[in-house]
Design a protein around this motif. Structure first.
Motif, mmCIF file in Angstrom:
data_model
loop_
_atom_site.group_PDB
_atom_site.id
_atom_site.type_symbol
_atom_site.label_atom_id
_atom_site.label_comp_id
_atom_site.label_asym_id
_atom_site.label_seq_id
_atom_site.Cartn_x
_atom_site.Cartn_y
_atom_site.Cartn_z
ATOM 1 N N ASP A 1 -0.750 -6.069 -6.344
ATOM 2 C CA ASP A 1 -1.391 -7.157 -7.076
ATOM 3 C C ASP A 1 -1.351 -8.450 -6.261
ATOM 4 O OD1 ASP A 1 -2.629 -7.719 -9.632
ATOM 5 O OD2 ASP A 1 -0.958 -9.100 -9.968
ATOM 6 N N ALA A 2 -0.175 -8.751 -5.724
ATOM 7 C CA ALA A 2 -0.027 -9.974 -4.926
ATOM 8 C C ALA A 2 -0.947 -9.916 -3.709
ATOM 9 C CB ALA A 2 1.429 -10.155 -4.497
ATOM 10 N N GLY A 3 -0.956 -8.772 -3.047
ATOM 11 C CA GLY A 3 -1.783 -8.622 -1.851
ATOM 12 C C GLY A 3 -3.259 -8.794 -2.160
ATOM 13 N N ARG A 4 -3.724 -8.112 -3.198
ATOM 14 C CA ARG A 4 -5.142 -8.234 -3.574
ATOM 15 C C ARG A 4 -5.455 -9.661 -3.979
ATOM 16 N NH1 ARG A 4 -6.706 -4.670 -8.218
ATOM 17 N NH2 ARG A 4 -8.785 -5.413 -7.736
ATOM 18 N N GLY A 5 -4.557 -10.238 -4.769
ATOM 19 C CA GLY A 5 -4.780 -11.612 -5.249
ATOM 20 C C GLY A 5 -4.847 -12.622 -4.117
ATOM 21 N N MET A 6 -4.173 -12.314 -3.009
ATOM 22 C CA MET A 6 -4.218 -13.238 -1.877
ATOM 23 C C MET A 6 -5.455 -13.029 -1.019
ATOM 24 S SD MET A 6 -0.408 -13.765 -0.412
ATOM 25 C CE MET A 6 -0.053 -12.056 -0.226
ATOM 26 N N ASN B 1 -9.613 -15.017 -10.281
ATOM 27 C CA ASN B 1 -9.740 -14.574 -8.891
ATOM 28 C C ASN B 1 -10.302 -13.152 -8.812
ATOM 29 O OD1 ASN B 1 -7.508 -13.114 -9.638
ATOM 30 N ND2 ASN B 1 -6.154 -13.857 -8.019
ATOM 31 N N LEU C 1 -9.533 -10.387 -10.147
ATOM 32 C CA LEU C 1 -8.725 -9.172 -10.241
ATOM 33 C C LEU C 1 -9.159 -8.395 -11.482
ATOM 34 C CD1 LEU C 1 -5.177 -10.417 -9.183
ATOM 35 C CD2 LEU C 1 -6.645 -8.825 -7.953
ATOM 36 N N TYR D 1 -1.923 -17.618 -5.097
ATOM 37 C CA TYR D 1 -1.658 -16.741 -6.238
ATOM 38 C C TYR D 1 -0.161 -16.452 -6.302
ATOM 39 C CZ TYR D 1 -2.335 -12.635 -9.302
ATOM 40 O OH TYR D 1 -2.301 -11.740 -10.332
ATOM 41 N N PHE E 1 6.350 -9.028 0.235
ATOM 42 C CA PHE E 1 6.288 -7.746 0.909
ATOM 43 C C PHE E 1 7.639 -7.487 1.584
ATOM 44 C CE2 PHE E 1 1.734 -9.242 1.335
ATOM 45 C CZ PHE E 1 1.365 -8.655 0.135
#
Lengths: 216, 375
Positions: free
Chosen positions: A117-122, B52, B54, B83, B91
């Motif tokens: 989610d974080a990766g896509r959102g970025m 955004n 999603l 975000y 990561f």
């Protein structure tokens, strides 16, 4: 004692067969990786496909190796490769696929959704996410799959001697045919030793390739 | 600026369809923080995630900086928005610096610039770059990780930040600290922020405007003061709580209510007798004793009666002094604790700036209440 004498007398043959064995297993594993890992990743995007692929790989696993060689014999005979290294390597690749595909699939699926989610959102693309996050995080589990596959096909490769593929299985096969106990033992112990050594090596590889921040 | 125009989101179809947001209309102005507030399942997170892309928008449109998000390249849209999520989502295979560098690397910044920016951001979020740059997320506490999460979102200096309960998973002490730091930071950065929260206290603290949602509908969109003093309906007033007047006290500052020209002051060299006459003549409860605009203390009738000499000899020190930026809640707390009805307010240089008294606190609340009634 007899075993040592046997090995002393047949050292060059033993080394050659070990090398042949290792070579077959290595090549099969290589082919299985370059096919199995992408398949494992691909099926994470499609649940139905995943069930079919893993189900199929499971079925292959349940076929006894000797039967698989038998089944392939008439098919490959058409191309003039009914016996020898080709059927052996095809069989070894097929057997390797299940642990490799399944582990890759599970490893990618188990990456924390928050990270995805974080990766896509970025603004990462699917490919960037895969390359920079999902695959590095999946590496330990994928290598664990390779490890299982490697140890397993070292054993199966011994049976490939029956289709004339060579390897340490030759000692076992001929030893049984001639009731030559030391010969059988040399083959069997050789295969076991090979499995242990490869397993240790893969364990080392697993630790080395695990991203630093992921290690517990 | 983010504009939500009749935004509707429906999950699923047919009988199992669920409406997550229902015709939501409002605008987050440039440089403002809008907190999306409501119980779980009210659609606030879905709305944020639509911003955004999603999540897709079923009906209506969202415009960011005047451009319809559906007409923008989705990667470009997201690269232009920081975000931050509750689960932090650092990561684990990347170092702290590596995590912060994700967006700059996608934007193809050169190495040097990325390194400089990374160190700058670490300092901004109060983590020493020398110590933390090359560490991995597992080596950091939750609070530290979320600081990195915020730094990562700010990496390419986006105009817009989307924050989904960013401080929700952090322990209360750290949460307050990180909220305070973020507020300070936002004071300088002036980002346009959409901030999801389910905590009314957090909303009051962080928001320029609060958007309250119920069952996918926007119930009220106003400043925290108005939400507190004039809730649109029972749902909002229940949500903000029965102690909303007290919550307003947390929001208003001493400077909003203080008396800047109090008359109950006396210079230190005035004689006690004269001071007593002044006190009694005006019916003051006490006098604040000043010397060169510094507060020495206070005197009451009890201190001055039958005394001779200068008032400074009888002044009793105040147990506490207040600054203009302190919340009224703290001022009131001081009054209750020390049984004093008024306190001096000192500016940053320690000079006397005025007084704050119970009467003035009450008056400012009533003013706010009647102002909003007039709207």
């Amino acid at each position: 004692m007899n075993l040592l004498i046997f090995l002393q007398d047949n050292l060059s043959t033993a080394l050659f067969l070990t090398w042949e064995h290792l070579w077959m297993v290595g090549l099969s594993l290589f082919i299985a990786i370059i096919t199995g890992v992408p398949i494992g990743i691909l099926i994470t995007k499609n649940r139905q496909l995943a069930q079919k692929v893993i189900g199929g790989a499971n079925v292959i696993m349940t076929i006894p190796s000797i039967a698989l060689f038998g089944l392939m014999l008439p098919l490959l005979a058409v191309f003039g490769h009914g016996l020898g290294k080709v059927p052996a390597i095809i069989a070894l690749v097929l057997y390797s696929e299940l642990p490799i595909i399944r582990n890759t699939f599970i490893a990618i699926k188990n990456v924390d959704p928050a990270m995805v989610d974080a990766g896509r959102g970025m603004g990462m693309t699917k490919w960037q996410l895969l390359r920079e996050v999902e695959i590095p995080l999946a590496i330990p589990v994928i290598i664990a799959g390779l490890r299982t596959a490697a140890v397993m096909i070292i054993g199966i490769a011994a049976i490939a001697a029956y289709v004339g593929a060579g390897g340490l299985g030759v000692f076992i096969q001929q030893g049984i045919a001639r009731s030559h106990e030391s010969m059988v033992l040399a083959g069997a112990l050789g295969v076991s030793l090979l499995a242990v050594v490869v397993d240790l090596f893969m364990g080392f590889l697993e630790r080395r390739l695990t991203p630093k921040g992921v290690k517990a | 600026m983010i504009e939500y125009d009749s935004v509707t989101k429906i999950f699923g179809a047919g009988k199992t369809a669920v409406t997550a947001t229902d015709g939501v209309n409002f605008t987050i102005e440039e440089g403002e923080t809008a907190v999306f507030l409501g119980p779980s399942g009210c659609g606030k997170t879905t709305l944020l995630r639509m911003t955004n892309r999603l999540e897709s928008v079923t009906r209506g449109s969202i415009r960011v900086q005047g451009r319809d998000i559906m007409e923008m390249n989705v990667q470009q849209l997201r690269l232009g928005m920081g975000y931050v999520i509750q689960q932090i989502g650092l990561f684990p295979n990347k170092t702290i610096a590596g995590n912060i560098a994700v967006v700059p690397r996608m934007l193809k910044w050169d190495k040097r610039r990325i390194e400089e920016r990374t160190d700058e951001l670490l300092r901004i979020v109060k983590l020493d770059p020398e110590i933390y740059r090359d560490r991995y997320p597992v080596e950091l506490s939750g609070g530290q990780q979320q600081r990195v999460g915020v730094a990562r979102a700010l990496a390419a200096d986006p105009d817009i930040l989307l924050m989904d309960e960013p401080f929700g998973a952090i322990d209360p002490i750290n949460r307050h600290q990180i909220q305070d730091e973020f507020l300070k930071l936002q004071g300088q950065l002036k980002k346009t922020i959409a901030f999801v929260s389910h905590d009314i206290h957090e909303a009051i603290k962080m928001a320029d405007k609060i958007a309250i949602f119920k069952d996918g509908k926007l119930v009220q969109y106003d400043t925290p003061e108005i939400i507190l003093m004039r809730p649109a309906n029972k749902f909002v007033s229940d949500f903000v709580g029965a102690d909303r007047a007290l919550k307003v006290l947390g929001l208003l500052r001493v400077r909003d209510a203080m008396n800047r020209e109090p008359r109950n002051v006396v210079q230190s060299d005035v004689m006690a007798e004269e001071a007593l006459r002044f006190l009694e003549g005006n019916n003051f409860r006490n006098l604040i004793v000043l010397r060169e605009n510094r507060v020495l203390g206070f005197v009451t009738r009890r201190h001055l009666k039958y005394e001779q000499g200068k008032v400074e000899d009888f002044a009793e020190k105040f147990p506490e002094e207040l600054a203009p930026r302190e919340p009224l809640r703290d001022a009131l707390s001081a009054m209750l604790m020390h049984d004093l009805m008024s306190f001096p307010v000192l500016d940053d240089n320690g000079a006397f700036a005025g007084t704050i008294s119970y009467r003035y606190i009450q008056r400012s609340i009533l003013e706010l209440y009647s102002e909003s009634q007039d709207d």
